[in-house]
Design a protein around this motif. Structure first.
Motif, PDB file in Angstrom:
ATOM      1  N   ILE B  82       0.830  -1.206   0.000  1.00 54.52           N
ATOM      2  CA  ILE B  82       0.000   0.000   0.000  1.00 54.52           C
ATOM      3  C   ILE B  82       0.866   1.260   0.000  1.00 54.52           C
ATOM      4  CG2 ILE B  82      -1.530   1.341   1.497  1.00 54.52           C
ATOM      5  CD1 ILE B  82      -3.206  -1.083   1.858  1.00 54.52           C
ATOM      6  N   PHE B  83       1.969   1.271   0.771  1.00 60.50           N
ATOM      7  CA  PHE B  83       2.766   2.514   0.725  1.00 60.50           C
ATOM      8  C   PHE B  83       3.451   2.681  -0.630  1.00 60.50           C
ATOM      9  CE2 PHE B  83       6.489   0.250   2.902  1.00 60.50           C
ATOM     10  CZ  PHE B  83       7.444   0.523   1.931  1.00 60.50           C
ATOM     11  N   THR B  84       3.736   1.565  -1.307  1.00 53.59           N
ATOM     12  CA  THR B  84       4.294   1.662  -2.654  1.00 53.59           C
ATOM     13  C   THR B  84       3.261   2.243  -3.624  1.00 53.59           C
ATOM     14  OG1 THR B  84       5.665  -0.267  -2.198  1.00 53.59           O
ATOM     15  CG2 THR B  84       5.406   0.357  -4.504  1.00 53.59           C
ATOM     16  N   LEU B  85       2.039   1.687  -3.568  1.00 54.31           N
ATOM     17  CA  LEU B  85       0.972   2.189  -4.435  1.00 54.31           C
ATOM     18  C   LEU B  85       0.690   3.662  -4.164  1.00 54.31           C
ATOM     19  CD1 LEU B  85      -1.543  -0.775  -4.343  1.00 54.31           C
ATOM     20  CD2 LEU B  85      -0.570   0.236  -6.408  1.00 54.31           C
ATOM     21  N   LEU B 141      -2.475  -4.717  -9.528  1.00 51.61           N
ATOM     22  CA  LEU B 141      -3.416  -4.924  -8.426  1.00 51.61           C
ATOM     23  C   LEU B 141      -4.181  -6.223  -8.613  1.00 51.61           C
ATOM     24  CD1 LEU B 141      -4.985  -1.378  -7.983  1.00 51.61           C
ATOM     25  CD2 LEU B 141      -3.928  -2.727  -6.185  1.00 51.61           C
ATOM     26  N   PHE B 142      -4.373  -6.623  -9.896  1.00 50.30           N
ATOM     27  CA  PHE B 142      -5.233  -7.774 -10.182  1.00 50.30           C
ATOM     28  C   PHE B 142      -4.424  -9.001 -10.629  1.00 50.30           C
ATOM     29  CE2 PHE B 142      -7.299  -3.756 -11.099  1.00 50.30           C
ATOM     30  CZ  PHE B 142      -8.295  -3.782 -10.139  1.00 50.30           C
ATOM     31  N   LEU B 143      -3.085  -8.908 -10.601  1.00 53.70           N
ATOM     32  CA  LEU B 143      -2.265 -10.045 -11.015  1.00 53.70           C
ATOM     33  C   LEU B 143      -1.889 -10.875  -9.792  1.00 53.70           C
ATOM     34  CD1 LEU B 143       0.222  -8.353 -13.515  1.00 53.70           C
ATOM     35  CD2 LEU B 143      -1.775  -9.739 -14.057  1.00 53.70           C
ATOM     36  N   PRO B 144      -1.676 -12.182  -9.996  1.00 50.50           N
ATOM     37  CA  PRO B 144      -1.198 -12.979  -8.862  1.00 50.50           C
ATOM     38  C   PRO B 144       0.156 -12.441  -8.393  1.00 50.50           C
ATOM     39  CG  PRO B 144      -1.180 -14.258 -10.922  1.00 50.50           C
ATOM     40  CD  PRO B 144      -1.873 -12.976 -11.215  1.00 50.50           C
ATOM     41  N   GLY B 145       0.348 -12.387  -7.081  1.00 54.72           N
ATOM     42  CA  GLY B 145       1.572 -11.789  -6.544  1.00 54.72           C
ATOM     43  C   GLY B 145       1.313 -10.373  -6.062  1.00 54.72           C
ATOM     44  N   GLY B 146       0.311  -9.731  -6.663  1.00 56.00           N
ATOM     45  CA  GLY B 146      -0.090  -8.414  -6.194  1.00 56.00           C
ATOM     46  C   GLY B 146       0.849  -7.310  -6.620  1.00 56.00           C
ATOM     47  N   PRO B 147       0.504  -6.069  -6.238  1.00 51.15           N
ATOM     48  CA  PRO B 147       1.318  -4.921  -6.637  1.00 51.15           C
ATOM     49  C   PRO B 147       2.684  -4.904  -5.951  1.00 51.15           C
ATOM     50  CG  PRO B 147      -0.433  -4.257  -5.147  1.00 51.15           C
ATOM     51  CD  PRO B 147      -0.676  -5.689  -5.457  1.00 51.15           C
ATOM     52  N   ALA B 148       3.605  -4.148  -6.511  1.00 49.66           N
ATOM     53  CA  ALA B 148       4.979  -4.079  -6.007  1.00 49.66           C
ATOM     54  C   ALA B 148       5.012  -3.683  -4.538  1.00 49.66           C
ATOM     55  CB  ALA B 148       5.779  -3.090  -6.843  1.00 49.66           C
ATOM     56  N   ASP B 149       6.033  -4.173  -3.827  1.00 48.91           N
ATOM     57  CA  ASP B 149       6.190  -3.822  -2.410  1.00 48.91           C
ATOM     58  C   ASP B 149       7.567  -3.204  -2.198  1.00 48.91           C
ATOM     59  OD1 ASP B 149       7.777  -5.997  -2.851  1.00 48.91           O
ATOM     60  OD2 ASP B 149       7.359  -6.960  -0.937  1.00 48.91           O
ATOM     61  N   THR B 150       8.035  -2.412  -3.165  1.00 47.75           N
ATOM     62  CA  THR B 150       9.425  -1.956  -3.147  1.00 47.75           C
ATOM     63  C   THR B 150       9.572  -0.499  -2.721  1.00 47.75           C
ATOM     64  OG1 THR B 150       9.191  -1.222  -5.407  1.00 47.75           O
ATOM     65  CG2 THR B 150       9.982  -3.457  -5.085  1.00 47.75           C
ATOM     66  N   GLY B 151       8.472   0.205  -2.531  1.00 46.51           N
ATOM     67  CA  GLY B 151       8.542   1.657  -2.427  1.00 46.51           C
ATOM     68  C   GLY B 151       8.597   2.232  -3.835  1.00 46.51           C
ATOM     69  N   TRP B 152       8.230   3.504  -4.001  1.00 44.59           N
ATOM     70  CA  TRP B 152       8.138   4.061  -5.355  1.00 44.59           C
ATOM     71  C   TRP B 152       9.501   4.230  -6.001  1.00 44.59           C
ATOM     72  CZ3 TRP B 152       9.725   8.909  -7.383  1.00 44.59           C
ATOM     73  CH2 TRP B 152      10.329   9.758  -6.468  1.00 44.59           C
ATOM     74  N   THR B 153      10.596   3.994  -5.227  1.00 41.36           N
ATOM     75  CA  THR B 153      11.940   4.165  -5.769  1.00 41.36           C
ATOM     76  C   THR B 153      12.473   2.894  -6.434  1.00 41.36           C
ATOM     77  OG1 THR B 153      12.689   3.648  -3.551  1.00 41.36           O
ATOM     78  CG2 THR B 153      12.645   5.961  -4.152  1.00 41.36           C
ATOM     79  N   PHE B 154      11.829   1.755  -6.219  1.00 42.20           N
ATOM     80  CA  PHE B 154      12.203   0.475  -6.864  1.00 42.20           C
ATOM     81  C   PHE B 154      13.693   0.158  -6.724  1.00 42.20           C
ATOM     82  CE2 PHE B 154       8.739   2.343  -9.501  1.00 42.20           C
ATOM     83  CZ  PHE B 154       7.741   1.450  -9.175  1.00 42.20           C
ATOM     84  N   TYR B 155      14.268   0.420  -5.564  1.00 44.22           N
ATOM     85  CA  TYR B 155      15.706   0.207  -5.400  1.00 44.22           C
ATOM     86  C   TYR B 155      16.097  -1.244  -5.700  1.00 44.22           C
ATOM     87  CZ  TYR B 155      17.251   4.673  -3.368  1.00 44.22           C
ATOM     88  OH  TYR B 155      17.612   5.981  -3.171  1.00 44.22           O
ATOM     89  N   ILE B 156      17.157  -1.383  -6.483  1.00 36.64           N
ATOM     90  CA  ILE B 156      17.790  -2.671  -6.706  1.00 36.64           C
ATOM     91  C   ILE B 156      18.806  -2.861  -5.566  1.00 36.64           C
ATOM     92  CG2 ILE B 156      19.461  -3.818  -8.260  1.00 36.64           C
ATOM     93  CD1 ILE B 156      17.909  -2.545 -10.582  1.00 36.64           C
ATOM     94  N   PRO B 157      19.005  -4.053  -5.002  1.00 36.45           N
ATOM     95  CA  PRO B 157      18.545  -5.376  -5.446  1.00 36.45           C
ATOM     96  C   PRO B 157      17.164  -5.797  -4.936  1.00 36.45           C
ATOM     97  CG  PRO B 157      20.425  -5.540  -3.913  1.00 36.45           C
ATOM     98  CD  PRO B 157      20.034  -4.133  -3.964  1.00 36.45           C
ATOM     99  N   TYR B 158      16.550  -5.066  -3.997  1.00 30.19           N
ATOM    100  CA  TYR B 158      15.290  -5.589  -3.470  1.00 30.19           C
ATOM    101  C   TYR B 158      14.262  -5.797  -4.581  1.00 30.19           C
ATOM    102  CZ  TYR B 158      11.215  -6.583  -0.749  1.00 30.19           C
ATOM    103  OH  TYR B 158      10.105  -7.207  -0.262  1.00 30.19           O
ATOM    104  N   SER B 159      14.187  -4.828  -5.528  1.00 29.17           N
ATOM    105  CA  SER B 159      13.154  -4.922  -6.558  1.00 29.17           C
ATOM    106  C   SER B 159      13.409  -6.087  -7.515  1.00 29.17           C
ATOM    107  CB  SER B 159      13.057  -3.606  -7.337  1.00 29.17           C
ATOM    108  OG  SER B 159      14.284  -3.321  -7.962  1.00 29.17           O
ATOM    109  N   VAL B 166       6.733  -6.014 -10.086  1.00 28.59           N
ATOM    110  CA  VAL B 166       7.434  -4.748 -10.251  1.00 28.59           C
ATOM    111  C   VAL B 166       7.376  -4.280 -11.707  1.00 28.59           C
ATOM    112  CG1 VAL B 166       9.688  -3.628 -10.081  1.00 28.59           C
ATOM    113  CG2 VAL B 166       8.953  -5.221  -8.318  1.00 28.59           C
ATOM    114  N   ILE B 167       7.453  -5.249 -12.647  1.00 20.84           N
ATOM    115  CA  ILE B 167       7.579  -4.887 -14.059  1.00 20.84           C
ATOM    116  C   ILE B 167       6.416  -4.027 -14.581  1.00 20.84           C
ATOM    117  CG2 ILE B 167       7.714  -5.861 -16.400  1.00 20.84           C
ATOM    118  CD1 ILE B 167      10.339  -5.948 -14.911  1.00 20.84           C
TER     119      ILE B 167
END
Ligand code: CU
Lengths: 210, 551
Positions: B82-85, B141-159, B166-167
């Motif tokens: 949710i905080f990412t979204l 939001l509607f895909l299996p796995g759900g929306p990204a949980d990385t924060g809006w910065t998508f930092y690598i390597p977590y993302s 994430v894609i």
């Protein structure tokens, strides 16, 4: 709360209070001027406005004074920061490993712990490494923080001034249990520390207070 | 007298306005296929406010979760998504397109005396890209796995490691980037080529100046995010180590590239709001702006310096001392043009004839909030202090003071200022002022405690927290309820006005820029006759009281 827990607290809080003081003064000035103008020059009291297009002297004043102030702030911040990068040669070195979602500390004698135990009044250098994603090693009471990144040899150093227990947090978002990636730092007197360092037991007997 | 002060059209409905002009298509097609810059502005307004309400809803859920330590309403994984979204929606779908795409589209051509933007069809295409990008980003939001949980910065390597989607968010951001570039290109060309006769650069309204500076940042900085996402794709598909340390890449390089775009993006967000404030204050103070050229040039200075300070988001990653002091010093220098603007705005109140209409209340609170946001920004620019407050809730409070207390309040100010012109309807001013009061108080309660908690050591993006931070989180959540009440009052008031509002006159506030010289709502062509400009944009020396319609 201990007010002077590490050798960086005075520096960091000093920069904070310096900028805070200037900011509060200017914020009050700006707000009071806005309120006074809105009251004094409201349309009922002042139906005819005066079209003042500008004033060169004022523009110069409020360009030059903020420039001097921000250069002062910059220098104060830079001066404090330089100390943070200069770890003394005789520092006691401990390796810190971050991984999802725990910290591990390895001492020169090979001892591994999940809490950090250090002697007071001695420079401590922490070599930071991550096994998985980015983390950030943060001791709020000591005013220090450094990111812990895979394949990058970051470090930080400090001198603990007072005996006590302090929180260690992870400040770089690292997934599910990021907010639980806490550990503790125990600052001990030199002799207590040596007793602990030489023993095999993992329990830390701690005398808080002085 | 000039055409500036003579309404070409008294707004008596003799001419069909753009909402009723002859249509090529019927129903919704009349809107989503229209190349009229005004209709495109309204399309952006509707889509942006829809995304905004979704973002607010997620923000509300986050604050509710944080009202007390431990689990309140959701699991940590849900909170992280949710905080990412919240971040992705608010930044890419609300604040970045907010002022330029909505009010820039609607008013830029009118304010320079043009009939439309330079490339109307490209303009419509930009909106389509915006909607496509937004939907692609939200599809997760509607895909299996759900929306990204990385924060809006998508930092690598977590993302790279997360199993969430994430894609789609990255592809969405890529498409949105093109929408932004094309809008910037369109506006810059419009400003260069389509100004009415007599409108020299220094006779342009300051909102136009701010859009001009913004346009350049959009064109020059946005491609970086595209290149970065392309590199991420190459790394993923061909296993070339660029950012991922497990492939021998450098995660810091990703952060540099990300912020080379995303920091200038902050100025894409704030500059147009500064332009709005420069429009609003002279109208309600009924006098010329103080220091026109200083405000105009400070926009360019902010755009220039602002593009060179990205690494101040990375003071804790371990950079060389040289990089540290250069980025710190440049960061402090951005404060100077910002300070110049604030001082000139406050001076514009001096010896004015001020009426505290709703738009003016929002504009003055912009100055207050932005000043707090700016000063706390200075604190982060100071290196020693940055180390302590980086990645704490102090930062969260700071950028909400700039982005929401600044740009958000700027959008609300613009909405109340230009609403009668856009829709030809008047809203209830008392209710509008009441909503302002709720928003202002709610805002302070919501974000100020986060400064304190942050300085005391509360890290950001935390699902749970130590008991000592409870009081600050509790006050903050109460503030969020007051703020949302304000939002509900404000939007209800405006929606009622759309349906039942009294007919708005051509010039309800007594403005002298060109948009107030045409009827409300404007005709399809904006101007019957292209005006000839002789006066400066905020020249009240010829202002006639009778032009003002009784309030
Ligand atoms: Cu971590």
């Amino acid at each position: 709360m201990i007010l002077n827990a590490s050798n960086f607290v005075k520096e960091v809080d000093g920069v904070f209070l310096f900028i805070l003081g200037i900011s509060l003064f200017l914020l009050v000035l700006i707000t009071v001027l806005m309120v006074v103008f809105v009251i004094k020059f409201n349309r009922k009291r002042n139906p005819r406005s005066k079209n003042i297009k500008g004033n060169m002297a004022l523009e110069i004043i409020w360009t030059v004074i903020p420039t001097l102030l921000v250069v002062g702030m910059f220098y104060y911040g830079w001066y404090g920061y330089k100390k943070m990068t200069a770890a003394p040669k005789d520092s006691f070195e401990i390796n810190v490993t971050g991984r999802m979602w725990v910290w591990e500390f390895t001492y020169p004698n090979g001892r591994k712990t999940d809490t950090l135990v250090v002697p007071i009044n001695k420079p401590i250098k922490l070599n930071l490494n991550s096994l998985d994603v980015n983390h950030s090693f943060f001791i709020p009471a000591f005013r220090i923080k450094k990111d812990v990144i895979p394949n990058k040899n970051n470090y930080l150093w400090f001198i603990s001034n007072e005996v006590g227990v302090y929180d260690i947090a992870c400040a770089e978002y690292c997934g599910l249990r990021h907010s639980y990636m806490y550990s503790k730092l125990y600052s001990l007197h030199q002799n207590e520390f040596e007793k602990w360092y030489g023993s095999v037991s993992d329990t830390v007997s701690l005398k808080t207070g002085k | 007298m000039t055409t500036l002060n003579v309404p070409i059209n008294e707004g008596n409905g003799n001419h069909l306005d753009y909402l009723h002009s002859p249509k090529k298509y019927k129903g919704i097609l009349n809107w989503i296929l229209s190349t009229d810059h005004k209709k495109i502005g309204i399309l952006y307004l509707i889509s942006m406010l829809t995304f905004f309400s979704v973002g607010v809803f997620f923000g509300f859920l986050m604050r509710l979760e944080l009202i007390s330590p431990g689990k309140t309403i959701m699991e940590p994984q849900t909170y992280n998504q949710i905080f990412t979204l919240h971040g992705v929606i608010m930044i890419f779908l609300f604040i970045i397109p907010g002022l330029p795409a909505v009010f820039g589209n609607f008013f830029l051509p009118i304010m320079i005396g043009a009939k439309d933007v330079a490339f109307p069809r490209l303009n419509l295409f930009s909106w389509w890209l915006f909607i496509t990008g937004g939907l692609v980003a939200l599809i997760s939001l509607f895909l299996p796995g759900g929306p990204a949980d990385t924060g809006w910065t998508f930092y690598i390597p977590y993302s790279v490691r997360t199993s969430t989607n994430v894609i789609p968010a990255l592809i969405g951001a890529f498409i949105l980037g093109f929408s932004s570039i094309l809008t910037g290109l369109n506006f810059i060309t419009t400003i260069h080529r389509l100004r009415a006769p007599g409108m020299s650069w220094f006779k342009m309204p300051l909102f136009v100046w701010s859009l001009y500076a913004t346009g350049w940042v959009q064109i020059l900085a946005t491609p970086i995010v595209g290149i970065t996402l392309l590199l991420v794709a190459i790394e993923r598909w061909f296993g070339v180590g660029i950012f991922d340390p497990s492939l021998g890449g450098d995660p810091i390089l990703y952060q540099h590239l990300f912020w080379i775009y995303s920091h200038p993006a902050v100025y894409i967000m704030i500059l147009p709001a500064m332009g709005v404030i420069s429009e609003i204050i002279p109208v309600y103070a009924r006098r010329t702006i103080f220091g026109y050229k200083f405000i105009a040039f400070s926009s360019l200075a902010i755009a220039l310096f602002g593009s060179l300070v990205w690494a101040h988001h990375m003071f804790t990653v371990g950079m060389s001392d040289t990089a540290m002091w250069i980025f710190s010093l440049l960061t402090f220098l951005v404060a100077i043009p910002s300070a110049i603007k604030v001082f000139n705005w406050v001076s514009t109140l001096y010896k004015g004839s001020i009426l505290l209409e709703p738009a003016m209340l929002f504009a003055l609170s912009f100055i207050f909030n932005f000043t707090i946001g700016g000063f706390t920004g200075l604190m982060q620019g100071a290196l020693a202090l940055n180390i302590h407050i980086h990645d704490t809730s102090f930062i969260v409070a700071h950028f909400h003071y700039v982005m929401f207390g600044g740009t958000g309040f700027g959008i609300f100010a613009a909405l109340h200022h230009w609403f009668p012109k856009m829709f030809g309807k008047m809203y209830n001013k008392k209710v509008a002022k009441l909503s302002w009061l709720f928003l202002f108080i709610g805002f302070q309660l919501l974000y100020f405690p986060l400064f304190i908690a942050g300085y005391l050591g509360m890290p950001r993006r935390y699902y749970d927290y130590l008991p000592e931070f409870h009081i600050w989180h509790f006050i903050s959540t109460i503030g969020s309820w007051i703020l949302i009440t304000g939002l509900i009052i404000m939007f209800t008031n405006l929606i009622i006005a759309l349906r039942k509002g009294a007919k708005a006159p051509a010039n309800p506030w007594g403005g002298v820029t060109l948009e107030w010289s045409i009827q409300s709502p404007p005709t399809h062509e904006n101007f019957e006759v292209i005006p000839v400009i002789e006066n400066e944009p905020y020249d009240y020396s010829h202002f006639e009281e009778k032009e003002e319609i009784k309030n």
